[in-house]
Structure formats: structure tokens, C-alpha cells
Design a protein around this motif. Structure first.
Motif, short mmCIF file in Angstrom:
data_model
loop_
_atom_site.label_atom_id
_atom_site.label_comp_id
_atom_site.label_asym_id
_atom_site.label_seq_id
_atom_site.Cartn_x
_atom_site.Cartn_y
_atom_site.Cartn_z
N THR A 1 -0.21 9.96 -0.14
CA THR A 1 -0.49 8.89 0.82
C THR A 1 -1.20 7.72 0.15
O THR A 1 -0.89 6.55 0.41
CB THR A 1 -1.34 9.42 1.99
N ILE A 2 -2.15 8.02 -0.74
CA ILE A 2 -2.84 6.96 -1.49
C ILE A 2 -1.83 6.18 -2.32
O ILE A 2 -1.82 4.94 -2.34
CB ILE A 2 -3.94 7.56 -2.39
N ALA A 3 -0.95 6.92 -3.01
CA ALA A 3 0.07 6.28 -3.86
C ALA A 3 1.00 5.40 -3.03
O ALA A 3 1.36 4.29 -3.44
CB ALA A 3 0.87 7.34 -4.60
N ALA A 4 1.39 5.89 -1.85
CA ALA A 4 2.30 5.14 -1.00
C ALA A 4 1.68 3.81 -0.55
O ALA A 4 2.36 2.79 -0.45
CB ALA A 4 2.70 5.98 0.22
N ASN A 5 0.36 3.81 -0.29
CA ASN A 5 -0.32 2.56 0.06
C ASN A 5 -0.25 1.55 -1.08
O ASN A 5 0.06 0.38 -0.87
CB ASN A 5 -1.79 2.85 0.40
N PHE A 6 -0.55 2.02 -2.31
CA PHE A 6 -0.48 1.12 -3.46
C PHE A 6 0.96 0.66 -3.69
O PHE A 6 1.20 -0.47 -4.13
CB PHE A 6 -1.02 1.81 -4.70
N ASP A 7 1.92 1.54 -3.40
CA ASP A 7 3.34 1.17 -3.52
C ASP A 7 3.65 0.00 -2.60
O ASP A 7 4.31 -0.97 -2.99
CB ASP A 7 4.19 2.39 -3.17
N GLN A 8 3.16 0.06 -1.36
CA GLN A 8 3.40 -1.01 -0.40
C GLN A 8 2.68 -2.30 -0.80
O GLN A 8 3.14 -3.39 -0.48
CB GLN A 8 2.91 -0.57 0.99
N LEU A 9 1.57 -2.17 -1.52
CA LEU A 9 0.81 -3.34 -1.96
C LEU A 9 1.32 -3.91 -3.28
O LEU A 9 0.72 -4.82 -3.84
CB LEU A 9 -0.68 -2.96 -2.14
N ALA A 10 2.43 -3.35 -3.80
CA ALA A 10 3.04 -3.78 -5.07
C ALA A 10 2.14 -3.51 -6.26
O ALA A 10 2.27 -4.13 -7.30
CB ALA A 10 3.43 -5.26 -5.02
N GLU A 11 1.21 -2.55 -6.13
CA GLU A 11 0.37 -2.11 -7.24
C GLU A 11 1.05 -0.89 -7.85
O GLU A 11 0.62 0.26 -7.69
CB GLU A 11 -1.03 -1.77 -6.74
N TYR A 12 2.15 -1.13 -8.59
CA TYR A 12 3.03 -0.03 -8.97
C TYR A 12 2.43 0.90 -10.01
O TYR A 12 2.71 2.11 -10.01
CB TYR A 12 4.37 -0.60 -9.47
N GLU A 13 1.58 0.37 -10.91
CA GLU A 13 0.95 1.25 -11.90
C GLU A 13 0.00 2.23 -11.22
O GLU A 13 -0.04 3.41 -11.57
CB GLU A 13 0.20 0.40 -12.94
N LYS A 14 -0.78 1.75 -10.26
CA LYS A 14 -1.67 2.63 -9.52
C LYS A 14 -0.86 3.64 -8.69
O LYS A 14 -1.23 4.82 -8.60
CB LYS A 14 -2.58 1.81 -8.60
N LEU B 1 2.10 4.82 -9.35
CA LEU B 1 2.65 5.80 -10.27
C LEU B 1 1.60 6.82 -10.68
O LEU B 1 1.87 8.02 -10.74
CB LEU B 1 3.20 5.08 -11.51
N PHE B 2 0.38 6.35 -10.94
CA PHE B 2 -0.72 7.22 -11.34
C PHE B 2 -0.98 8.29 -10.27
O PHE B 2 -1.10 9.49 -10.56
CB PHE B 2 -1.97 6.37 -11.57
N TYR B 3 -1.06 7.87 -8.99
CA TYR B 3 -1.38 8.81 -7.93
C TYR B 3 -0.18 9.68 -7.54
O TYR B 3 -0.35 10.84 -7.14
CB TYR B 3 -1.92 8.06 -6.71
#
Length: 546
Positions: free
Chosen positions: A59-72, A74-76
Motif C-alpha cells: 500500500t505504501i508503494a502504491a501511494n508512491f507509484d501514484q505520486l510518480a515517485e517510482y524509485e521509492k 520500487l523499493f517498497y
């Protein structure tokens, strides 16, 4: 209440937090979603429940995915997969592998890795006999193969999609499926079917809400029309693609920062400092000249006024000492102001460069790649050099975007200082060193934008020093707000050092941080001894958000 009942209640509470976080993310309330996701993660770790840990990380990763923070993201996602692989939950494994495939294929353009994760996702969706997930995963694999030009591998997946779409698909995939069919029949030189499916894609795209799909449909249709030498209609679709893309870019464009005026103020401030320094040097020179004359007079009348000369000498020596000390204090303050002005200038340049990279260079690279694609399609030129050039342009575009994010962290601008520092500690933690973050201040608290950026880069530099020089395996960052002042504690269990060493450090080090805190009318204190770790305390008056 029994221990079993307490554990069961905590599991239910954690699942509920994750569900609320997911709902908030779907409603684009990413800040609250991330806060609840982290709360759920903490409880899941306390429960040692691998399934809940994996779900929270996802869920954390999906939020960053939506925010276009793709490296973060991918990490999560990778963290989520580690814990998911320890469970028997094939639904969760399918979900996370598919998300990883999306990141690698459509964001990082690393298609071999993306297709690998898609096929892993397909294995798990097949195990659980989820026909809907099988359909969507095969749709993603088809897109990936089309993007890298491996059309001959698409047909088995496309036949399955066409056969089962009406049963398991939904309206959100109609545009994509019609485009896939149009692209495949274009490759197979079946122009009649290609026309049919591209027209259907455009028609369904105009009815839908997802304008990015319609934009892509116009682009692919224009490529096909160029191939068929229908240039007028090709240019109409290309113009439609450009207009839609411009609108989408305008909606996501960040507020530009007007740094020209700020830079002008900094230049004026530097000139003012130089004038002050020159003025004090002149006063000092005048004082020395006067002193020399007085000494000369004293020598002439030394025989008659020896006692007076002695007292006069002591008086002027004392006056010179005070003046010298005063001058040193002034020069020290001037130096601190110069350091602060220089670093402020650097931060403004960070903003300016990040904005320029994002709004200009990145856009130009994307445009160049698009025109090269149209040229190769129009001229039916699929040479290796053009293909490699397109790949280099796309790779450069993503590297420029990543550089823009590193110069000006979007997480800091969007969610504030405390959330960014929490994330910074987690991202810097690894198998060698763990950064523990704690704060008495809510993550949702916001200060003035420039103040947040200054404190973020100061703390970031302190954490970098610990990672690079301390040889510590544990460190902590604690923040609290007292009487409109921010109290910061940074502590590690590393090798430590002699306190007088930091005076000789060059660059944006401890000496420069101290100077900067002093100009903010704050306090900076270091406690360190060899082999006993280091503690740094900072107290900085808060500049609240207007």
C-alpha cells in the motif's frame, strides 16, 4: 482478555487500517493514506505477521507509484514481495508481482525485468484460477511486447484477450484492447482490420474518462496512417495526440518557482556585506595611522613625560585590542552571512535547475523521441541506430526526471518536513546501519517552505556524515517543538572524534552548519569523544507557514 484475543483484535485493527489507507489512496488523499499505511506496518511488524507486513508495504508503494515517485515505489514493492513470498497467499503474490511489472515496463522502461514479473504474476493468477487477473496480466504482457517491437510473441496473449474480454474485462480496458488489435493487424499488414480497431479505440476513448488512453490511441493511429500514406488524417490524429498530451502535462505541472528576484536579493545582500567589510577595514587602517602618530609624539617628549607615555601606551594598546576583537567578531558574522547567502543561493539554484529539468529538458527529450518514432514509421526505417537512439532518448528522459527529484525532493514539498525526514531515515537504513526516527510533532505539521528546505538539507547532511564517517550501526533522529523552537537531536554510536576537529572540515560540513544555525539565531552544540559516539543538538526558531 487472553493473549490470543488481544492478538486477534490487533490483526483486525491492522487490516482495517490497511483497508482505510487503500480507500484514501483511491480518493487521491495520499498523505493520510501513507500515514495510516505506516501505522498498519508498525502493528504488522509487532505481530510478526508476514501477510500484513507485505500488504502494508504494498500500500505504501502504491501511494508512491501514484505520486510518480517510482524509485521509492520500487523499493517498497520489493520489500512487500520479500514478505509475501514467506506466505501462502497467492492472491497477494500475484498482486505485488504485477505491480513490479508495471513499474519496470511503463516507468523505468526495463522490459525484460517487467515481463519477468508479469509472467510470475501470471503463474500465481493461474494457480488461484482467477480468470479476471489472468486476462489483465496477459493484457500487460501484450503491451510490453508491443513496446519493444516483439509483435510475433503477442498473438497467443491477444487471442486469449479477445476470447475472454467480454466475460472478464471491463470498460476501462476497451480502448487498450482495441489499440492492441489495431497495432497487431498493422504489423500483420491487415489494413482493413487495423482501421476498424483503431477507429473503435478512438470512439471508445472519447466516451471514457481516461484521457491518457485516448491520447495514446491517437498517437498509435497516426503511426499506422503514416504507414498507409494517409498523411492528412495522420496529422489530424497527431495534432489530437499533442493537444491531449499538453493538457495532461498542464494538469500535472508543478508551480514554478520565481527565483530571479530572490537571486537578485542575494546578490544585493552580498554587495552590502562586502561594503561593510571594506568600511571596517578602512576604519582599522585609520586607527593604525593615528596610533602611529601618537607613538611618534610620545617619543619626542619621552624625557619630560615618561610616566605619561607609559600610561598612554597602555591605554592605546588596550583600545587596539578591543578594536581588534570587535573587528574579528564583525568579520566572523560577515563570514557567517556570506556562507548563509551562498547556501541560500545554492538552494534557490536547486529549485531553478529542478524546475528547468522537469519543465524543459524532460519535455524536449520526450518530444525528440516522439518525432524520431514518427520519422522511422513514416520512412519505414527500423535501423538499429534509430532504435538505439530512441532507447537512449527515453533512458535520458528518465535519468533527467530522477535528477530533478533528487535536487528538490517532491516528498518534502508535498507532505512537509517531518514526513520527508521519516522517509529519509527509512531509506538510509540498511543492513549496516539503522536510523531510528522519532518526533513529538505530527507528520502533518507544516512550516514555511524555505525553512523546511533549509532544515531538511541540514539534517540530511548530518545523516550523510554518520553514514560516511562514523562507522556506527545505530543512529537516531528525534524532533520536538518547544516554545516556537524546533529542537533536533542527532545521535550515533560510532567512533566519535575530538571536538576541535570539526573546525577544519571544508564544504557544507559541521562548521558551515553551525554558521548557518547562528544566522538563524539558533543554537548548535556537539558532544563527542573518540570511541564514544557523537551527539549533535540543534535549536532553531521556527518560521511558521503563512
Amino acid at each position: 482478555m487472553s493473549l490470543f484475543s488481544q492478538t486477534e483484535n490487533l490483526q483486525k485493527q491492522t487490516k482495517s487500517l490497511t483497508q482505510k489507507a487503500t480507500e484514501l489512496m483511491r480518493n487521491e488523499n495520499y498523505e493520510k493514506s501513507l500515514i495510516l499505511s505506516r501505522q498498519a506496518l508498525s502493528q504488522a511488524i509487532a505481530l510478526k505477521n508476514n501477510e500484513l507486513i507485505a500488504t502494508s508495504y504494498n500500500t505504501i508503494a502504491a501511494n508512491f507509484d501514484q505520486l510518480a515517485e517510482y524509485e521509492k515505489a520500487l523499493f517498497y514493492y520489493k520489500k512487500a514481495l520479500i514478505y509475501a513470498d514467506k506466505t501462502n497467499n497467492n492472491h497477494l503474490k500475484n498482486w505485488i508481482n504485477n505491480n513490479l511489472g508495471n513499474i519496470y515496463c511503463f516507468d523505468k522502461k526495463e522490459y525484460s525485468k517487467g515481463i519477468y514479473y508479469y509472467k510470475k504474476s501470471l503463474e500465481y493468477s493461474t494457480k488461484i484460477a482467477d480468470s479476471s487477473e489472468i486476462l489483465f496480466t496477459k493484457l500487460n504482457i501484450s503491451w510490453a511486447y508491443f513496446d519493444i517491437g516483439k509483435y510475433n510473441k503477442v498473438l497467443p496473449y491477444l487471442e486469449y484477450i479477445n476470447k475472454y474480454h467480454k466475460k472478464h474485462g471491463d470498460e476501462s480496458t476497451i480502448v487498450a484492447i482495441n489499440m492492441l488489435n489495431g497495432m497487431y493487424h498493422s504489423y500483420a499488414n491487415n489494413s482493413q482490420k487495423a482501421y476498424f480497431y483503431f477507429e473503435k479505440a478512438i470512439e471508445s476513448g472519447k466516451k471514457g474518462r481516461e484521457k491518457s488512453d485516448l491520447s495514446f490511441a491517437h498517437q498509435e493511429y497516426s503511426k499506422f496512417l503514416f504507414k498507409m500514406k494517409k498523411f492528412k488524417k495522420a496529422y489530424e490524429n497527431l495534432n489530437a495526440y499533442n493537444e491531449l498530451t499538453a493538457k495532461l502535462n498542464d494538469e500535472e505541472k508543478l508551480r514554478k518557482i520565481n527565483v530571479a528576484g530572490i537571486n537578485l536579493e542575494i546578490d544585493e545582500y552580498k554587495r552590502e556585506i562586502d561594503n561593510i567589510k571594506t568600511e571596517y577595514k578602512t576604519n582599522h587602517q585609520i586607527l593604525l595611522e593615528r596610533q602611529s602618530k601618537n607613538k611618534l609624539i610620545s617619543i619626542i617628549i619621552i624625557t619630560a613625560l615618561l610616566l605619561f607615555i607609559v600610561f598612554s601606551y597602555m591605554y592605546f594598546q588596550n583600545k587596539q585590542l578591543k578594536q581588534t576583537n570587535k573587528l574579528k567578531d564583525i568579520e566572523s558574522k560577515i563570514q557567517e552571512n556570506i556562507i548563509t547567502a551562498s547556501i541560500n543561493g545554492q538552494e534557490m539554484e536547486r529549485k531553478k535547475i529542478a524546475s528547468f529539468l522537469h519543465d524543459n529538458i524532460s519535455a524536449l527529450l520526450s518530444s525528440a523521441a516522439m518525432h524520431l518514432t514518427i520519422f522511422s514509421t513514416k520512412n519505414q526505417n527500423n535501423s538499429e541506430e534509430i532504435t538505439k537512439t530512441k532507447a537512449i532518448l527515453i533512458q535520458t528522459h528518465y535519468k533527467v526526471r530522477d535528477l530533478s527529484h533528487s535536487l528538490l525532493p517532491t516528498l518534502l514539498a508535498r507532505f512537509g518536513l517531518f514526513y520527508a525526514l521519516n522517509d529519509l531515515c527509512e531509506m538510509n537504513s540498511n543492513s549496516t546501519i539503522h536510523f531510528h526516527y522519532s518526533s513529538d510533532v505530527s507528520d502533518a505539521t507544516r512550516y514555511n517552505e524555505d525553512y523546511e528546505m533549509k532544515m531538511y538539507f541540514i539534517i540530511s547532511e548530518l545523516l550523510n556524515n554518520i553514514t560516511n564517517h562514523s562507522k556506527a550501526n545505530k543512529a537516531k533522529l528525534h524532533l520536538k517543538e518547544i516554545n516556537k523552537e524546533l529542537h533536533i537531536l542527532v545521535k550515533d554510536n560510532g567512533v566519535g572524534f575530538e571536538i576541535n576537529q570539526f573546525q577544519t572540515i571544508e564544504g557544507f560540513g559541521l562548521n558551515q552548519i553551525k554558521a548557518r544555525i547562528n544566522t538563524m539565531k539558533g543554537k548548535f552544540n556537539i558532544i563527542s569523544r573518540p570511541n564514544q559516539g557523537t551527539t549533535i543538538e540543534i535549536i532553531a526558531p521556527i518560521d511558521y507557514e503563512s
